[in-house]
Design a protein around this motif. Structure first.
Motif, PDB file in Angstrom:
ATOM      1  N   ILE A  28       3.040   7.147 -10.028  1.00  9.31           N
ATOM      2  CA  ILE A  28       3.181   6.932  -8.586  1.00  9.31           C
ATOM      3  C   ILE A  28       2.083   5.988  -8.092  1.00  9.31           C
ATOM      4  O   ILE A  28       2.329   5.089  -7.272  1.00  9.31           O
ATOM      5  N   TYR A  29       0.868   6.191  -8.599  1.00  8.15           N
ATOM      6  CA  TYR A  29      -0.267   5.344  -8.232  1.00  8.15           C
ATOM      7  C   TYR A  29       0.019   3.882  -8.573  1.00  8.15           C
ATOM      8  O   TYR A  29      -0.195   2.984  -7.747  1.00  8.15           O
ATOM      9  N   ASP A  30       0.515   3.636  -9.779  1.00  7.92           N
ATOM     10  CA  ASP A  30       0.799   2.265 -10.208  1.00  7.92           C
ATOM     11  C   ASP A  30       1.846   1.609  -9.316  1.00  7.92           C
ATOM     12  O   ASP A  30       1.703   0.425  -8.946  1.00  7.92           O
ATOM     13  N   GLN A  31       2.884   2.351  -8.951  1.00 10.22           N
ATOM     14  CA  GLN A  31       3.917   1.789  -8.076  1.00 10.22           C
ATOM     15  C   GLN A  31       3.345   1.455  -6.707  1.00 10.22           C
ATOM     16  O   GLN A  31       3.633   0.395  -6.138  1.00 10.22           O
ATOM     17  N   CYS A  32       2.528   2.377  -6.165  1.00  5.81           N
ATOM     18  CA  CYS A  32       1.906   2.122  -4.862  1.00  5.81           C
ATOM     19  C   CYS A  32       1.016   0.879  -4.919  1.00  5.81           C
ATOM     20  O   CYS A  32       1.045   0.025  -4.015  1.00  5.81           O
ATOM     21  N   GLU A  33       0.212   0.793  -5.973  1.00  7.89           N
ATOM     22  CA  GLU A  33      -0.708  -0.344  -6.096  1.00  7.89           C
ATOM     23  C   GLU A  33       0.044  -1.668  -6.128  1.00  7.89           C
ATOM     24  O   GLU A  33      -0.333  -2.638  -5.447  1.00  7.89           O
ATOM     25  N   LEU A  69      -0.279  -4.563  -3.280  1.00  6.94           N
ATOM     26  CA  LEU A  69      -0.723  -5.906  -3.655  1.00  6.94           C
ATOM     27  C   LEU A  69       0.295  -6.974  -3.257  1.00  6.94           C
ATOM     28  O   LEU A  69      -0.071  -8.136  -3.022  1.00  6.94           O
ATOM     29  N   ALA A  70       1.562  -6.557  -3.165  1.00 12.00           N
ATOM     30  CA  ALA A  70       2.624  -7.494  -2.780  1.00 12.00           C
ATOM     31  C   ALA A  70       2.781  -7.590  -1.260  1.00 12.00           C
ATOM     32  O   ALA A  70       3.719  -8.232  -0.779  1.00 12.00           O
ATOM     33  N   GLY A  71       1.892  -6.950  -0.522  1.00 12.52           N
ATOM     34  CA  GLY A  71       1.904  -7.084   0.936  1.00 12.52           C
ATOM     35  C   GLY A  71       2.729  -6.066   1.686  1.00 12.52           C
ATOM     36  O   GLY A  71       3.080  -6.289   2.853  1.00 12.52           O
ATOM     37  N   THR A  72       3.023  -4.937   1.055  1.00 12.56           N
ATOM     38  CA  THR A  72       3.796  -3.888   1.725  1.00 12.56           C
ATOM     39  C   THR A  72       2.956  -3.225   2.811  1.00 12.56           C
ATOM     40  O   THR A  72       1.773  -2.928   2.609  1.00 12.56           O
ATOM     41  N   VAL A 101      -3.003   9.356  -4.672  1.00 12.59           N
ATOM     42  CA  VAL A 101      -2.807   7.915  -4.409  1.00 12.59           C
ATOM     43  C   VAL A 101      -3.461   7.461  -3.109  1.00 12.59           C
ATOM     44  O   VAL A 101      -3.557   6.255  -2.858  1.00 12.59           O
ATOM     45  N   HIS A 102      -3.945   8.399  -2.309  1.00 11.30           N
ATOM     46  CA  HIS A 102      -4.430   8.057  -0.972  1.00 11.30           C
ATOM     47  C   HIS A 102      -5.559   7.040  -0.957  1.00 11.30           C
ATOM     48  O   HIS A 102      -5.623   6.204  -0.026  1.00 11.30           O
ATOM     49  N   PRO A 103      -6.500   7.028  -1.909  1.00 14.32           N
ATOM     50  CA  PRO A 103      -7.552   6.001  -1.872  1.00 14.32           C
ATOM     51  C   PRO A 103      -7.023   4.575  -1.798  1.00 14.32           C
ATOM     52  O   PRO A 103      -7.674   3.697  -1.200  1.00 14.32           O
ATOM     53  N   LEU A 104      -5.853   4.327  -2.377  1.00 12.40           N
ATOM     54  CA  LEU A 104      -5.247   2.998  -2.271  1.00 12.40           C
ATOM     55  C   LEU A 104      -4.954   2.626  -0.822  1.00 12.40           C
ATOM     56  O   LEU A 104      -5.114   1.464  -0.419  1.00 12.40           O
ATOM     57  N   PHE A 105      -4.520   3.600  -0.055  1.00 12.45           N
ATOM     58  CA  PHE A 105      -4.139   3.347   1.330  1.00 12.45           C
ATOM     59  C   PHE A 105      -5.371   3.232   2.237  1.00 12.45           C
ATOM     60  O   PHE A 105      -5.383   2.446   3.179  1.00 12.45           O
ATOM     61  N   SER A 119      -6.665  -0.336   1.461  1.00 15.13           N
ATOM     62  CA  SER A 119      -5.820  -1.429   1.950  1.00 15.13           C
ATOM     63  C   SER A 119      -5.563  -1.366   3.448  1.00 15.13           C
ATOM     64  O   SER A 119      -5.096  -2.343   4.046  1.00 15.13           O
ATOM     65  N   GLY A 120      -5.827  -0.200   4.056  1.00 15.48           N
ATOM     66  CA  GLY A 120      -5.546  -0.033   5.484  1.00 15.48           C
ATOM     67  C   GLY A 120      -4.080   0.148   5.794  1.00 15.48           C
ATOM     68  O   GLY A 120      -3.668   0.036   6.952  1.00 15.48           O
ATOM     69  N   LYS A 121      -3.268   0.460   4.773  1.00 17.50           N
ATOM     70  CA  LYS A 121      -1.831   0.640   4.954  1.00 17.50           C
ATOM     71  C   LYS A 121      -1.480   2.121   5.089  1.00 17.50           C
ATOM     72  O   LYS A 121      -2.311   2.995   4.881  1.00 17.50           O
ATOM     73  N   ALA A 122      -0.229   2.385   5.457  1.00 20.34           N
ATOM     74  CA  ALA A 122       0.194   3.756   5.757  1.00 20.34           C
ATOM     75  C   ALA A 122       1.098   4.311   4.662  1.00 20.34           C
ATOM     76  O   ALA A 122       1.947   3.608   4.103  1.00 20.34           O
ATOM     77  N   LEU A 123       0.908   5.596   4.377  1.00 20.00           N
ATOM     78  CA  LEU A 123       1.762   6.342   3.457  1.00 20.00           C
ATOM     79  C   LEU A 123       2.498   7.423   4.233  1.00 20.00           C
ATOM     80  O   LEU A 123       1.868   8.241   4.918  1.00 20.00           O
ATOM     81  N   ILE A 124       3.822   7.415   4.147  1.00 16.62           N
ATOM     82  CA  ILE A 124       4.637   8.484   4.726  1.00 16.62           C
ATOM     83  C   ILE A 124       5.188   9.312   3.579  1.00 16.62           C
ATOM     84  O   ILE A 124       5.908   8.804   2.715  1.00 16.62           O
ATOM     85  N   VAL A 125       4.830  10.582   3.575  1.00 18.57           N
ATOM     86  CA  VAL A 125       5.258  11.489   2.519  1.00 18.57           C
ATOM     87  C   VAL A 125       6.433  12.320   3.012  1.00 18.57           C
ATOM     88  O   VAL A 125       6.340  12.988   4.049  1.00 18.57           O
ATOM     89  N   LEU A 126       7.531  12.266   2.300  1.00 19.74           N
ATOM     90  CA  LEU A 126       8.670  13.134   2.567  1.00 19.74           C
ATOM     91  C   LEU A 126       8.456  14.393   1.738  1.00 19.74           C
ATOM     92  O   LEU A 126       8.414  14.344   0.517  1.00 19.74           O
ATOM     93  N   ASP A 127       8.301  15.522   2.422  1.00 15.47           N
ATOM     94  CA  ASP A 127       7.731  16.724   1.816  1.00 15.47           C
ATOM     95  C   ASP A 127       8.679  17.909   1.960  1.00 15.47           C
ATOM     96  O   ASP A 127       9.159  18.198   3.053  1.00 15.47           O
ATOM     97  N   SER A 128       8.931  18.605   0.857  1.00 12.06           N
ATOM     98  CA  SER A 128       9.795  19.788   0.905  1.00 12.06           C
ATOM     99  C   SER A 128       9.120  20.975   1.582  1.00 12.06           C
ATOM    100  O   SER A 128       9.792  21.866   2.092  1.00 12.06           O
ATOM    101  N   GLY A 129       7.776  21.010   1.545  1.00 11.50           N
ATOM    102  CA  GLY A 129       7.051  22.169   2.048  1.00 11.50           C
ATOM    103  C   GLY A 129       6.931  23.281   1.029  1.00 11.50           C
ATOM    104  O   GLY A 129       6.462  24.373   1.349  1.00 11.50           O
TER     105      GLY A 129
END
Length: 373
Positions: free
Chosen positions: A53-58, A62-65, A80-84, A87-97
């Motif tokens: 997951i980390y590699d995909q996020c990175e 890097l591609a400007g997402t 994976v949060h340190p990447l965000f 980069s100053g970008k946002a992560l939205i997690v879809l969570d089952s709870g």
């Protein structure tokens, strides 16, 4: 805005990734934003490998997402949060709870749209207490035993003056499935109610084998155990049971009627828990919004508030009765109404989460309901 979706797979929900994507795109279209964003995606298996997951996020960042949306558990989000942050970008997690977060402070750049599995578990336990039960038999699949509702049931029952007096976990192999120990216990203890958590074909096995249970007790279930995508396939077992759910296609509010009409216009059954999450993610993003804290949206499951202090969404939970569809002979949800006391149960859940942080407690790492064959 460039948006990436990280999509898992599941043999029991084979359309899961497509449903999330379709819900997201149809929600944008419904808001008049079709074609407004650039949307890309990648698979993440069963969302169990944080490094993957980390590699995909990175790569996406890097591609400007600008925003990455992923169906994953809070443990993966924290990884994976340190990447965000960097980069100053946002992560939205879809969570089952169905997982608990290990972090106590809000993740600065992460926001969680949750189906509130843990809250549903506490809410249905409260319903069982209000119905007069104090002794409970807990029953779940081997798979479900690795997620947090199995703990929440016991904790909530004890807090409310009840107790789990019998535990029954079905075998890993479906060929070895049996409810005989549970049935034998209930015959001896008729004042005991059953608290159940199963998923998909495992829920089908439970209810197919539980026709005798109604003679001795009442059944209460939570979350995915009463998911309509599977209920419509499960023959009615001869008794009704009570459940607490995050959403239903039968919820009579305008936003849900619009959602069901649009999604089922693609294919019947497209209106489901996963397309709801995709739909809501698009609502939060809207017109290039990445400041989600304090936002409120009117979603297919009601009014949803993004708590700025925790980063988790807060939504209604619904009591319902699982009954018989006279047209098919299978199951359906009826008598939906908003559960009372959810604020108190939410606070109780926070204490449960805090307790688990202080002890050694194992869990499955894959996102809930994401299974390989």
């Amino acid at each position: 805005m460039k948006i990436a979706l990280l999509l898992p797979r599941s043999v029991i929900y084979p359309s899961l990734s497509f449903d999330i994507m379709d819900g997201f795109k149809q929600s944008l279209k419904n808001m008049g934003l079709e074609g407004y964003h650039e949307i890309v995606s990648a698979g993440i298996g069963v969302a169990a490998k944080n490094e993957e997951i980390y590699d995909q996020c990175e790569q996406f960042l890097l591609a400007g997402t600008d925003v990455i949306i992923g169906y994953m558990n809070p443990l993966s989000a924290e990884f994976v949060h340190p990447l965000f942050e960097a980069s100053g970008k946002a992560l939205i997690v879809l969570d089952s709870g169905y997982h608990f977060p290990a972090f106590s402070e809000k993740l600065s750049n992460a926001w969680f749209i949750s189906l509130q599995g843990g809250l549903c578990t506490r809410v249905i336990t409260q319903k069982a207490i209000e119905d007069g039960f104090r002794n409970f038999a807990f029953s779940c699949s081997f798979y479900d035993a690795g997620y947090r509702p199995s703990y929440v049931y016991a904790a909530a029952a004890e807090e409310k003056g009840g107790s789990i007096v019998f535990n029954h976990i079905t075998p890993l192999k479906r060929s070895e499935f049996t409810l005989k120990p549970l049935v034998e216990f209930l015959k001896q203890e008729p004042e005991t109610a059953v608290l159940a958590t199963f998923c998909g074909d495992m829920a089908e096995d439970f209810f197919a084998g539980s026709s005798d249970i109604a003679d001795y007790c009442k059944v209460y279930a939570t979350g995915f155990t009463s998911d309509e995508a599977w209920l419509e396939k499960i023959p009615y077992p001869g008794y009704e049971w009570s459940a607490a759910v995050a959403w239903s296609r039968n919820l009579r509010i305008p936003e849900n009627e619009t959602f069901v009409t649009i999604m089922d216009g693609i294919k019947y059954g497209k209106a489901n828990l996963f397309s709801v999450l995709g739909w809501e993610a698009a609502q939060f993003i809207g017109l290039e919004n990445i400041m989600f804290g304090g936002m409120t949206i009117n979603s297919p499951r009601g009014k949803i508030y993004m708590n700025p202090e925790s980063g988790f969404s807060e939504a209604p939970v619904y009591y319902t009765t699982v009954s018989k569809d006279e047209n098919t002979g299978n199951c359906l949800l009826k008598d939906l109404h908003a559960a009372s006391g959810t604020d108190a149960e939410r606070k109780g859940l926070e204490k449960n989460i805090e307790y688990i942080r202080t002890v050694e407690a194992n869990t499955w790492l894959n996102a809930y309901a994401c299974l390989e064959s």
